[in-house]
Design a protein around this motif. Structure first.
Motif, PDB file in Angstrom:
ATOM      1  N   GLU A 169       0.825  -1.211   0.000  1.00  0.00           N
ATOM      2  CA  GLU A 169       0.000   0.000   0.000  1.00  0.00           C
ATOM      3  C   GLU A 169       0.855   1.255   0.000  1.00  0.00           C
ATOM      4  OE1 GLU A 169      -3.339   0.424  -0.326  1.00  0.00           O
ATOM      5  OE2 GLU A 169      -3.214  -1.700  -0.850  1.00  0.00           O
ATOM      6  N   ARG A 173       2.475   1.673  -3.344  1.00  0.00           N
ATOM      7  CA  ARG A 173       1.467   2.133  -4.297  1.00  0.00           C
ATOM      8  C   ARG A 173       1.216   3.634  -4.128  1.00  0.00           C
ATOM      9  NH1 ARG A 173      -1.789  -1.501  -3.188  1.00  0.00           N
ATOM     10  NH2 ARG A 173      -1.322  -2.870  -4.951  1.00  0.00           N
ATOM     11  N   PRO A 223       1.286   2.834  -8.721  1.00  0.00           N
ATOM     12  CA  PRO A 223       0.601   1.536  -8.673  1.00  0.00           C
ATOM     13  C   PRO A 223       1.451   0.363  -9.132  1.00  0.00           C
ATOM     14  CG  PRO A 223      -0.305   2.963 -10.387  1.00  0.00           C
ATOM     15  CD  PRO A 223       0.570   3.817  -9.546  1.00  0.00           C
ATOM     16  N   ASN A 247      -7.153  -3.853  -5.465  1.00  0.00           N
ATOM     17  CA  ASN A 247      -6.659  -2.865  -6.420  1.00  0.00           C
ATOM     18  C   ASN A 247      -6.684  -3.397  -7.860  1.00  0.00           C
ATOM     19  OD1 ASN A 247      -5.433  -0.359  -4.926  1.00  0.00           O
ATOM     20  ND2 ASN A 247      -4.878  -2.135  -3.668  1.00  0.00           N
ATOM     21  N   ASN A 248      -7.493  -4.438  -8.081  1.00  0.00           N
ATOM     22  CA  ASN A 248      -7.641  -5.037  -9.410  1.00  0.00           C
ATOM     23  C   ASN A 248      -6.333  -5.599  -9.964  1.00  0.00           C
ATOM     24  OD1 ASN A 248     -10.425  -4.333  -9.545  1.00  0.00           O
ATOM     25  ND2 ASN A 248      -9.864  -2.257 -10.176  1.00  0.00           N
ATOM     26  N   GLU A 249      -5.444  -6.027  -9.072  1.00  0.00           N
ATOM     27  CA  GLU A 249      -4.148  -6.555  -9.485  1.00  0.00           C
ATOM     28  C   GLU A 249      -4.036  -8.063  -9.235  1.00  0.00           C
ATOM     29  OE1 GLU A 249      -1.978  -2.308  -8.453  1.00  0.00           O
ATOM     30  OE2 GLU A 249      -1.627  -4.050  -7.188  1.00  0.00           O
ATOM     31  N   ARG A 292      -5.025   5.098 -11.729  1.00  0.00           N
ATOM     32  CA  ARG A 292      -6.174   5.258 -10.842  1.00  0.00           C
ATOM     33  C   ARG A 292      -5.792   5.957  -9.541  1.00  0.00           C
ATOM     34  NH1 ARG A 292      -5.111  -0.276 -10.539  1.00  0.00           N
ATOM     35  NH2 ARG A 292      -4.257  -0.899  -8.535  1.00  0.00           N
ATOM     36  N   ASP A 293      -4.488   5.869  -9.148  1.00  0.00           N
ATOM     37  CA  ASP A 293      -4.030   6.536  -7.936  1.00  0.00           C
ATOM     38  C   ASP A 293      -3.313   7.843  -8.261  1.00  0.00           C
ATOM     39  OD1 ASP A 293      -4.975   4.567  -6.289  1.00  0.00           O
ATOM     40  OD2 ASP A 293      -3.141   3.388  -6.371  1.00  0.00           O
TER      41      ASP A 293
END
Length: 472
Positions: free
Chosen positions: A84, A87, A92, A322-324, A463-464
């Motif tokens: 986190e 990221r 990301p 996080n869609n990872e 996205r971040d």
């Protein structure tokens, strides 16, 4: 402790079920593992008494890393913190790489530890097939992690308690031999053993420095307290205490234990593949010494595997959020544990048990070197994230943590340089170098994975972006 506290959920949905004593003991247990009980023998044979200095030097760097992590944890206490923070402060892609790499570290460590535990069982029950013991341990620890975080915390508390008690007992007995002269080792035990046999650096400073890669493996898992952040009852209180007790843990369990052992028994008597603690107790002549230490080492292996199952599930859930990673990993069961992520990780650890059963003995060393490389990457990401965080705080873009690291970002730079130096030493060692080949392959796999993710979701890479731009 009120029931409200026990059942309180973190912002991520986890149960805050880890009490202060459990977090403290998880932190203590993380500093004592197979790397000390078994790995110290090979390091002593290479470096002689100077290995004490190597453990102390590495311990100072580990403290810098943990204070950097502590500052980040009190800025934003989240489970799976390393990924986190990477990221948030690096982007990301680095969160993706760090999360998957830390997951890999614990999966391969779990493979090695399960195999080691099965070998230790042969000490008492040589007739039990190795795969049977490994399977039993795998299933039991899987159940512990699946039921609830409170059960995990309690099991890890007692695992750590056994290790701590054993180390303290060894130190006390060793001091008794040195001061009172009892036992078979009493006539030759003396502090002068630290320098009387070809000096403090018997094989040269270079040989001593080359042991740092093995020494760093012994410290893997000290950062596990960061993974517990999202499930600690009172992170603002328990986490700083866990981090600040690290120096005395290192002084007592590593420096203190090795000082005593190398004073009681001269360093030339130790060899690779043998626990220095078993050898020292045998020299002292304590009945059942080998069985006692074998039990402690078994406990250390199971503790490490238990921690591995815990952390892998949390890392996979953070990646899925996080869609990872597949969305299934994001689900919590009725007891608020990431059951799917734990199950998949345990299945892979089970494959490792089978592989370790059929490959040569060097497989264990290869696996642990891969774990060390993954651990060094994780520590580097903690340090770089901390440096970026302090820069953002100094510029007024982020709020200051309630637990600032001494020296600001300076000691993070020092620790980062140290870790880069250790990486160079790994590259210079023919046996350890294999982990860098694995790391290169892993990097290619992650690069391909990230490319596929971006093609499937073009917004994933930015996205971040808003939060990242604030950090600068």
């Amino acid at each position: 402790m009120t029931s409200a506290k026990v059942t309180e959920a973190s912002e991520e949905g986890y149960e805050r079920g880890l009490g202060s004593r459990q977090v403290q003991m998880i932190a203590i247990g993380g500093a004592i593992g197979v790397g000390l009980f078994m790995g110290a023998g090979a390091n002593i044979a290479k470096a002689g008494p100077s290995i004490i200095l190597m453990y102390a030097l590495a311990g100072v760097v580990i403290f810098f890393i943990m204070r950097a992590l502590g500052e980040l944890l009190l800025y934003r206490p989240v489970s799976g913190s390393f990924a986190e923070y990477a990221r948030e402060f690096l982007g990301p892609f680095f969160g993706f790489v760090t999360g998957w790499t830390y997951w890999l570290m614990w999966v391969v460590t779990g493979m090695a530890e399960l195999t080691a535990a099965a070998i230790y069982i042969h000490f008492w029950f040589p007739g039990i097939p190795q795969w049977v013991s490994a399977l039993v341990f795998l299933v039991v620890l899987f159940g512990v992690n699946l039921i609830s975080v409170k059960i995990f915390g309690e099991v890890e508390f007692w695992f750590s308690m056994i290790k701590v008690t054993a180390i303290i007992g060894m130190i006390v007995i060793g001091l008794g031999v040195l001061t009172l002269g009892f036992s078979d080792a009493g006539d030759t035990a003396a502090v002068s053993n630290l320098w009387s046999h070809d000096g403090f650096f018997p094989n040269g400073i270079g040989s001593s420095l080359m042991t740092l890669q093995g020494v760093m493996f012994a410290y893997l898992a000290v950062e596990l307290v960061g993974v517990t952040a999202g499930e600690s009852e009172n992170p603002e209180k328990t986490l700083p205490k866990a981090v600040n007790t690290l120096p005395w843990r290192i002084i007592v369990f590593y420096v203190g234990a090795l000082l005593v052992i190398l004073s009681v028994v001269k360093w030339t008597e130790f060899s690779a593949g043998e626990s220095p603690f078993v050898h020292a107790f045998g020299k002292i002549g304590i009945p059942l010494a080998a069985g006692i230490v074998n039990f402690v080492v078994l406990t250390a292996a199971l503790s490490s595997c238990n921690s591995g199952m815990y952390s892998t599930g949390r890392m996979l859930r953070g990646l899925a959020a996080n869609n990872e990673a597949p969305k299934a990993f994001a689900r919590l069961n009725a007891r608020r544990t990431p059951a799917v992520g734990i199950t998949v990780s345990v299945a892979l650890m089970g494959i490792g048990v089978i592989l370790n059963y059929v490959v040569p003995e060097k497989a264990f060393a290869y696996v642990t070197s891969v774990a060390t490389a993954a651990g060094i990457w994780t520590w580097m990401m903690i340090l770089v994230s901390h440096i970026r965080y302090r820069r953002a705080v100094d510029a007024g873009r982020l709020r200051a943590s309630s637990f600032p690291a001494p020296g600001g970002a300076l000691f993070s730079w020092v620790a980062l340089a140290f870790l880069l130096g250790v990486t160079v030493m790994i590259a210079a060692d023919a046996d350890a170098r294999v982990c860098l080949y694995v790391a290169a392959g892993w990097a290619v796999a992650l690069g391909v994975g990230w490319t596929v993710l971006k093609k499937g979701d073009p917004a994933i890479a930015d996205r971040d972006e808003d939060r990242f731009e604030k950090v600068g």
